[in-house]
Scaffold this motif. Structure first.
Motif, PDB file in Angstrom:
ATOM      1  N   LEU A 197      29.352  15.990  95.871  1.00 51.73           N
ATOM      2  CA  LEU A 197      30.277  16.828  95.116  1.00 51.73           C
ATOM      3  C   LEU A 197      31.439  17.333  95.959  1.00 51.73           C
ATOM      4  CD1 LEU A 197      27.594  18.206  92.889  1.00 51.73           C
ATOM      5  CD2 LEU A 197      29.850  17.661  92.014  1.00 51.73           C
ATOM      6  N   GLY A 198      31.413  16.982  97.241  1.00 49.19           N
ATOM      7  CA  GLY A 198      32.561  17.300  98.085  1.00 49.19           C
ATOM      8  C   GLY A 198      32.741  18.762  98.408  1.00 49.19           C
ATOM      9  N   PHE A 199      31.632  19.517  98.489  1.00 51.34           N
ATOM     10  CA  PHE A 199      31.769  20.914  98.887  1.00 51.34           C
ATOM     11  C   PHE A 199      32.145  20.996 100.354  1.00 51.34           C
ATOM     12  CE2 PHE A 199      28.444  21.306  95.458  1.00 51.34           C
ATOM     13  CZ  PHE A 199      29.354  21.731  94.502  1.00 51.34           C
ATOM     14  N   SER A 200      33.003  21.938 100.698  1.00 48.53           N
ATOM     15  CA  SER A 200      33.509  21.991 102.075  1.00 48.53           C
ATOM     16  C   SER A 200      32.594  22.815 102.976  1.00 48.53           C
ATOM     17  CB  SER A 200      34.924  22.552 102.085  1.00 48.53           C
ATOM     18  OG  SER A 200      34.952  23.870 101.574  1.00 48.53           O
ATOM     19  N   PHE A 201      31.290  22.511 102.910  1.00 47.49           N
ATOM     20  CA  PHE A 201      30.329  23.201 103.767  1.00 47.49           C
ATOM     21  C   PHE A 201      30.496  22.760 105.216  1.00 47.49           C
ATOM     22  CE2 PHE A 201      27.507  23.044  99.828  1.00 47.49           C
ATOM     23  CZ  PHE A 201      27.690  24.378  99.520  1.00 47.49           C
ATOM     24  N   ASP A 202      30.168  23.675 106.106  1.00 49.85           N
ATOM     25  CA  ASP A 202      30.071  23.311 107.512  1.00 49.85           C
ATOM     26  C   ASP A 202      28.643  22.825 107.744  1.00 49.85           C
ATOM     27  OD1 ASP A 202      29.783  23.089 110.185  1.00 49.85           O
ATOM     28  OD2 ASP A 202      30.600  25.058 110.684  1.00 49.85           O
ATOM     29  N   TRP A 203      28.462  21.506 107.615  1.00 51.45           N
ATOM     30  CA  TRP A 203      27.110  20.937 107.698  1.00 51.45           C
ATOM     31  C   TRP A 203      26.503  21.043 109.086  1.00 51.45           C
ATOM     32  CZ3 TRP A 203      24.048  19.836 103.710  1.00 51.45           C
ATOM     33  CH2 TRP A 203      24.639  19.681 102.452  1.00 51.45           C
ATOM     34  N   SER A 204      27.323  21.312 110.077  1.00 50.24           N
ATOM     35  CA  SER A 204      26.767  21.408 111.432  1.00 50.24           C
ATOM     36  C   SER A 204      25.924  22.668 111.591  1.00 50.24           C
ATOM     37  CB  SER A 204      27.895  21.391 112.463  1.00 50.24           C
ATOM     38  OG  SER A 204      28.606  22.613 112.423  1.00 50.24           O
ATOM     39  N   ARG A 205      26.017  23.576 110.643  1.00 49.71           N
ATOM     40  CA  ARG A 205      25.268  24.835 110.751  1.00 49.71           C
ATOM     41  C   ARG A 205      24.089  24.917 109.788  1.00 49.71           C
ATOM     42  NH1 ARG A 205      28.887  29.301 112.951  1.00 49.71           N
ATOM     43  NH2 ARG A 205      30.702  28.177 113.719  1.00 49.71           N
ATOM     44  N   GLU A 206      23.723  23.772 109.216  1.00 50.71           N
ATOM     45  CA  GLU A 206      22.627  23.748 108.241  1.00 50.71           C
ATOM     46  C   GLU A 206      21.361  24.402 108.806  1.00 50.71           C
ATOM     47  OE1 GLU A 206      21.937  19.742 106.943  1.00 50.71           O
ATOM     48  OE2 GLU A 206      19.971  20.227 106.093  1.00 50.71           O
ATOM     49  N   ILE A 207      20.742  25.264 108.011  1.00 42.80           N
ATOM     50  CA  ILE A 207      19.501  25.910 108.443  1.00 42.80           C
ATOM     51  C   ILE A 207      18.395  25.694 107.424  1.00 42.80           C
ATOM     52  CG2 ILE A 207      20.581  27.698 109.846  1.00 42.80           C
ATOM     53  CD1 ILE A 207      20.160  29.624 107.440  1.00 42.80           C
ATOM     54  N   ASN A 208      17.156  25.941 107.852  1.00 43.57           N
ATOM     55  CA  ASN A 208      16.003  25.754 106.984  1.00 43.57           C
ATOM     56  C   ASN A 208      14.984  26.833 107.352  1.00 43.57           C
ATOM     57  OD1 ASN A 208      13.542  24.900 105.844  1.00 43.57           O
ATOM     58  ND2 ASN A 208      14.229  22.766 105.868  1.00 43.57           N
ATOM     59  N   THR A 209      14.618  27.660 106.360  1.00 45.45           N
ATOM     60  CA  THR A 209      13.724  28.800 106.660  1.00 45.45           C
ATOM     61  C   THR A 209      12.345  28.366 107.133  1.00 45.45           C
ATOM     62  OG1 THR A 209      13.060  28.902 104.341  1.00 45.45           O
ATOM     63  CG2 THR A 209      14.835  30.374 105.029  1.00 45.45           C
ATOM     64  N   THR A 210      11.979  27.071 106.871  1.00 47.48           N
ATOM     65  CA  THR A 210      10.644  26.618 107.251  1.00 47.48           C
ATOM     66  C   THR A 210      10.614  25.991 108.648  1.00 47.48           C
ATOM     67  OG1 THR A 210      10.923  24.413 106.287  1.00 47.48           O
ATOM     68  CG2 THR A 210      10.113  26.148 104.840  1.00 47.48           C
ATOM     69  N   ASP A 211      11.797  25.933 109.256  1.00 53.61           N
ATOM     70  CA  ASP A 211      11.894  25.408 110.620  1.00 53.61           C
ATOM     71  C   ASP A 211      11.398  26.483 111.602  1.00 53.61           C
ATOM     72  OD1 ASP A 211      12.695  24.587 113.103  1.00 53.61           O
ATOM     73  OD2 ASP A 211      14.771  24.134 112.524  1.00 53.61           O
ATOM     74  N   PRO A 212      10.410  26.137 112.448  1.00 54.24           N
ATOM     75  CA  PRO A 212       9.894  27.163 113.380  1.00 54.24           C
ATOM     76  C   PRO A 212      10.989  27.816 114.225  1.00 54.24           C
ATOM     77  CG  PRO A 212       8.508  25.216 113.428  1.00 54.24           C
ATOM     78  CD  PRO A 212       9.668  24.874 112.552  1.00 54.24           C
TER      79      PRO A 212
END
Length: 776
Positions: A115-130
């Motif tokens: 959908l072309g959202f201008s997210f900064d994908w380099s900062r992706e986080i995941n709450t289940t990541d230790p």
RNA sequence: GCCCGGAUGGCGGAAUUGGUAUACGCGCACGACUUAAAAUCGUGUCUCGUAAGGGAUGUGGGUUCGACUCCCACUCCGGGCACCA
């Protein structure tokens, strides 16, 4: 002439943005910062909902506009991935939640990128990541060390046939959602967080933030601050004097002369203490157990009829008039609010009156004549209750505590964080209601960090509110393994002139709990010096829900879920984005109608045609009328985006494009101005047209156009003429004309003369620049 | 029961926040282009009336020169909920 091929164009620009890191935010910049936030999605198995697209597109438009206005924009994304649906899926299928989460986040990521959202994908986080939940656990430990986490008995929903504790959501009308059997309440020791200690500040600091008024109202109602008085009522029994007193809370101490009885909550401590003095104990006990079987819906819903039992053999004294009054128990009084007991003033309060009428209790209507002097002591009460923080579930952050018989609960040393969620074989809670973690002896049995004796780990996990209470902070510094985020970076993103997250948009359904919990954690982190502001979000708005065609909720079971993948394929991401912004007012719920998507699609095709025409013709100047409408549109779109009136912004651009197609001359410069204002809405096709205009760089960092107010000015304005409030005529006037001349001219209008029918006007009202109303 | 929203053409909606109700889009009808169709463009499209005019913004009242907009009472729809003293 090239054709508009959305598939090629969208793929091309998504790759371009990815490769060039177009939307990667810098942690240091000379530009002012702007932090835009959406509620990070729960990656459900169903894939992305069209509702996600609504909120994401809105904030994407604002992010893209801000970049063009010269800001260093952070628009991040991540996954709120702990929680029940994934766990229940694991229980059913035996597939590990980590695997399920990975599959689901992969799907969501692909869909969001399409959908072309201008997210900064380099900062992706995941709450289940230790690496992430290490810091969720760390925050819990700080709360624990400050005495804000404590254990107490609370009631939970229990399904006796599944032998499992249930979330409120899993209890449907008193029945277990899994097996359909009746549920009951059970007492369970739970970890609590003392959010009530922050109640006053959570209420008061709402004055300092820019939330939609309805959101502030929701927060305030939930916190429920009220000023009142606590008044002691002396009690005595028929057989002997009692030393007991009942403390009641009332917001209306001035009505005390009308208090004709007291009511205690059935589970009020005093009821048990008075047992020996109560002559009808059997009846009282029966009532108490009856109330226990009712769930809240039963107590509040169909069963409007007031119920209660008098505590016979005990009485209270109204301290205002020294009269002896009866004491009752009734389920309309709740143990959890105020003091769990009230003085009933049936003449003033409808609930008390209904109760008094049913049980023939006295109603004193002239209580207000009695002189009032202050009774009791002034207090402030809040509705807000402490936060039940533990779950007996697998798929959550382990609570990092160790229980030692000698030392009590001891925090896991910070160097040993994170406490990793261990692998289990069965994800279902144990039969006695403990978390599945309780069955892993090798994990549970540890040495006490303090005395080195034998000890056991806490096996409860955290609710999924935990990870979402601070996630926005992690975006500023997502890879830091020394702190949840560095002070310096936090200072940059969270405390410039505006402070905090600049703009946070999310669903109305999260405006009480999530918003309140994260404000609470943030204030706590502020108090211990971790974050630079006491409020996390400077501005909070909310979007309306997208419903299915008949105005129902979209759900798998109803089979009315719209799959965005198909729409992207058929119409393109730009059309889908545009449609979602155009379909209705952003803050209200709207029904989905795929047939209407053709409108925005035709609009983009027209934009494409107009672009091709402008390029081949290469006109030097646009016509004057086109310039005027262009600048009016720039103004409207600029202002509408700020007010989230995306639908009217698009409508004005549609009018402009029709005008462009019909006008003889469009200069390339003017066409480019139009491309800029449309680019946040339909970024792919606009990047393509921008590059066809021989621009080498992405339009994302071009400069947002300003409108020229001289070009917008009208030479003549239309004035409507009414007679007795009904439109009868209109006239064009020069804006400089004075009021008297306008009125005079209106009275000479032939339609007006006709409708006056020879009568003299009683009054002539002139509304500047709008109308003249002649009253006869 | 309580709290927060909402109700405008066949449909989604607009209305400068008290000043021309129905912008824009969908749908529908007719016309142009075409051998034809699609696409595109143009015209029309709240309602009654031949017209002059009248009536319509969930219902009933009110305030006002003037109400979709403000006030009171109600109906229905959506969301939330913890009978909050």
């Amino acid at each position: 002439m090239k054709e508009y091929d959305h598939k090629k164009i969208e793929k091309k620009w998504q790759n371009f943005w990815d490769k060039n890191g177009t939307f990667t935010a810098k942690n240091t910049s000379k530009k002012p910062k702007y932090f835009n936030l959406i509620e990070f999605p729960y990656p459900s198995g169903a894939g992305m909902h069209v509702g996600h697209i609504r909120s994401n597109t809105a904030m994407d438009i604002i992010s893209r506009k801000r970049r063009m206005e010269g800001y260093n924009v952070l628009y991040p994304i991540g996954w709120d991935a702990f929680g029940l649906p994934t766990e229940n899926y694991a229980i059913k299928t035996g597939i590990h939640p980590i695997k399920v989460t990975k599959q689901n986040t992969d799907t969501f990521r692909r869909q969001l990128k399409a959908l072309g959202f201008s997210f900064d994908w380099s900062r992706e986080i995941n709450t289940t990541d230790p690496k992430y939940y290490k810091w969720t656990q760390w925050i819990f430990l700080q709360l624990f060390k400050k005495g804000l986490a404590y254990k107490t008995k609370t009631e939970i929903n229990w399904c006796p046939s599944c032998k499992i504790g249930l979330a409120n959501e899993e209890v449907v009308a008193g029945k277990c959602e899994r097996c359909g059997g009746p549920t009951e309440k059970r007492e369970k020791e739970q970890w609590m967080l003392a959010i009530t200690k922050y109640a006053e500040r959570l209420d008061k600091d709402l004055d300092t933030v820019d939330y939609l008024e309805k959101i502030k109202i929701q927060q305030r109602n939930w916190i429920g601050k009220s000023e009142g008085a606590e008044i002691d009522f002396k009690m005595f029994s028929a057989r002997q004097d009692l030393a007991e007193e009942v403390k009641v809370f009332t917001t209306r101490p001035d009505t005390i002369f009308g208090a004709t009885y007291l009511v205690l909550a059935p589970d009020h401590n005093l009821v048990q203490e008075l047992r020996s003095k109560i002559s009808n104990w059997a009846e009282v006990e029966k009532y108490i157990s009856l109330v226990k079987t009712k769930d809240d819906i039963e107590r509040t819903g169909e069963n409007k009829e007031k119920t209660g039992v008098e505590l016979k053999g005990v009485h209270a004294i109204n301290p205002a008039n020294k009269k002896e009054i009866p004491v009752w128990i009734a389920d309309y009084v709740l143990a959890s609010y105020g003091t769990g007991s009230i003085m009933a003033v049936p003449a003033d309060d409808t609930r008390d009156r209904e109760f008094a009428e049913k049980f023939n209790l006295p109603i004193i209507s002239e209580y207000k004549k009695a002189g009032f002097t202050d009774f009791g002591k002034k207090v402030t009460k809040f509705k807000l209750r402490d936060w039940v923080f533990s779950r007996q579930r697998y798929w959550g952050e382990p609570i990092p505590l160790i229980h030692c018989d000698t030392c009590g609960f001891v925090p896991v040393p910070e160097k040993d964080l994170p406490v990793i969620l261990p692998k289990v074989v069965k994800y279902k809670p144990t039969d006695n209601g403990e978390s599945p973690l309780a069955d892993i002896k090798s994990w549970v049995n540890v040495k006490c960090p303090k005395c080195k004796g034998n000890a056991k780990r806490e096996t409860d996990t955290m609710p999924n509110w935990a990870g979402s209470s601070w996630y926005f902070l992690r975006y500023t510094d997502p890879k830091n393994n020394k702190e949840l985020a560095s002070k310096k970076v936090l200072k940059y993103w969270m405390s410039s002139k505006s402070g905090g997250v600049d703009w946070y948009n999310g669903g109305m359904e999260h405006t009480t709990l999530h918003l309140l919990y994260s404000r609470f954690w943030h204030k706590f982190l502020y108090d211990i010096g971790v974050v630079p502001t006491s409020e996390p979000y400077m501005k909070r708005t909310s979007h309306g829900m997208i419903l299915a065609a008949q105005g129902e909720k979209m759900s798998k079971s109803k089979g009315n879920v719209v799959n965005p993948d198909d729409l992207v394929k058929t119409y393109g991401a730009d059309t889908l984005r545009l449609y979602e912004m155009f379909m209705g007012p952003f803050d209200q719920s709207v029904s989905w109608n795929s047939d209407s998507m053709i409108g925005p699609r035709r609009f983009l095709e027209k934009v494409w045609r107009v672009g091709m025409k402008a390029l081949t013709r290469a006109d030097k100047n646009s016509t004057a009328s086109l310039q005027k409408i262009l600048h009016k549109t720039i103004k409207k779109v600029t202002e509408d985006i700020e007010g989230m009136h995306f639908n009217t912004a698009i409508s004005s651009m549609m009018i402009l494009v029709t005008e462009m197609e019909n006008e003889e001359a469009i200069s390339i410069d003017d066409f480019k101005k139009f491309l800029k204002i449309l680019s946040p809405f339909a970024p792919h096709v606009i990047e393509e047209l921008w590059s066809i205009c021989k621009e080498k760089k992405s339009i994302s960092y071009s400069v947002w156009p300003l409108w020229d107010s001289n070009l917008i000015k009208d030479d003549e304005i239309k004035i409507v003429i009414q007679v007795n409030g009904k439109v009868r005529s209109e006239m064009m006037i020069l804006p400089t004309l004075n009021e008297e001349s306008i009125k005079g001219q209106a009275l000479k209008d032939e339609n007006v003369i006709k409708h006056l029918g020879g009568q003299d006007p009683k009054r002539v009202i002139y509304v500047k620049g709008r109308l003249v109303n002649i009253v006869v």
